[in-house]
Write an enzyme that holds these catalytic residues in place. Structure first.
Site, PDB file in Angstrom:
ATOM      1  N   SER A   1      -3.218  -7.829   2.907  1.00  0.00           N
ATOM      2  CA  SER A   1      -3.793  -7.739   4.479  1.00  0.00           C
ATOM      3  C   SER A   1      -4.049  -8.905   4.995  1.00  0.00           C
ATOM      4  CB  SER A   1      -4.189  -6.192   4.632  1.00  0.00           C
ATOM      5  OG  SER A   1      -3.681  -5.361   4.504  1.00  0.00           O
TER       6      SER A   1
ATOM      7  N   LYS B   1     -15.024  -7.567   5.102  1.00  0.00           N
ATOM      8  CA  LYS B   1     -13.545  -8.220   5.467  1.00  0.00           C
ATOM      9  C   LYS B   1     -12.853  -8.834   6.404  1.00  0.00           C
ATOM     10  CE  LYS B   1     -11.985  -6.504   1.463  1.00  0.00           C
ATOM     11  NZ  LYS B   1     -10.420  -5.888   0.448  1.00  0.00           N
TER      12      LYS B   1
ATOM     13  N   ARG C   1      -1.977  -6.544  -8.634  1.00  0.00           N
ATOM     14  CA  ARG C   1      -0.961  -7.072  -7.591  1.00  0.00           C
ATOM     15  C   ARG C   1      -0.560  -8.239  -9.049  1.00  0.00           C
ATOM     16  NH1 ARG C   1      -3.000  -7.370  -2.271  1.00  0.00           N
ATOM     17  NH2 ARG C   1      -4.748  -8.447  -3.153  1.00  0.00           N
TER      18      ARG C   1
ATOM     19  N   HIS D   1       0.710  -1.362  -0.313  1.00  0.00           N
ATOM     20  CA  HIS D   1      -0.067   0.056  -0.418  1.00  0.00           C
ATOM     21  C   HIS D   1       1.255   1.238   0.490  1.00  0.00           C
ATOM     22  CE1 HIS D   1      -3.252  -2.792   2.335  1.00  0.00           C
ATOM     23  NE2 HIS D   1      -4.167  -2.661   0.733  1.00  0.00           N
TER      24      HIS D   1
END
Length: 172
Positions: free
Chosen positions: A136, A44, A98, A20
């Protein structure tokens, strides 16, 4: 003189990773003002509260913005991304990619966002290869199994993750 270019970089940042921060650092070169939008996303199952994530992002990304000489703000949001972008006067949305799986999802989102407001562009920045595998979700998983996360997140973030994982174990 043209109006300042405003960009937003949205995410849940639970926790903020070195990936990030790489996107933030590079995104700062594209705008005069960067708003980092920290999203509420209960699906999440966040490790940190929204307020904790906002503070964490501000602490870690603030020095990057200061070094770049770019106005910077961290804002929480719980609305459609395009409504948030309109509310803060954004010209562009900065997104990190990514892998191919990211592209597929982002491609769909960009198409929908364009239909909502075609005047706000989405800019994709490829993650630095050394950060392409960092997510994450995976950082939290590694920490839950006592793995070393210091190469994935800043040191203060690593400490906070380890502490929160330990607290969640104690609560069981």
């Amino acid at each position: 003189m043209s109006a300042p270019k405003v960009g937003i970089y949205p995410g849940t940042f639970d926790p903020i990773t070195n990936g990030h921060l790489d996107i933030i650092k590079r995104g700062l070169r594209l705008v005069d003002r960067l708003v980092i939008g920290v999203a509420t996303n209960p699906s999440k199952d966040p490790l940190f509260t929204l307020e904790e994530r906002v503070a964490m992002v501000a602490r870690e990304a603030g020095p990057l913005a200061e070094a770049a000489g770019v106005d910077f703000e961290v804002v929480q949001f719980n609305e459609l991304l395009m409504h948030f972008a309109e509310r803060v006067g954004a010209d562009i949305i900065i997104r990190g990619l990514r892998a191919v799986a990211d592209f597929e999802y982002e491609f769909q989102m960009t198409g929908m966002n364009y239909q909502i407001n075609p005047n706000i562009e989405t800019v994709f920045l490829m993650a630095d290869p050394k950060y392409q595998t960092i997510a994450s979700r995976l950082v939290k998983e590694v920490a839950r199994y006592d793995g070393k996360i210091s190469s994935f997140v800043p040191s203060r973030v690593a400490e906070a993750v380890v502490k929160r994982v330990a607290e969640s174990r104690a609560d069981r």
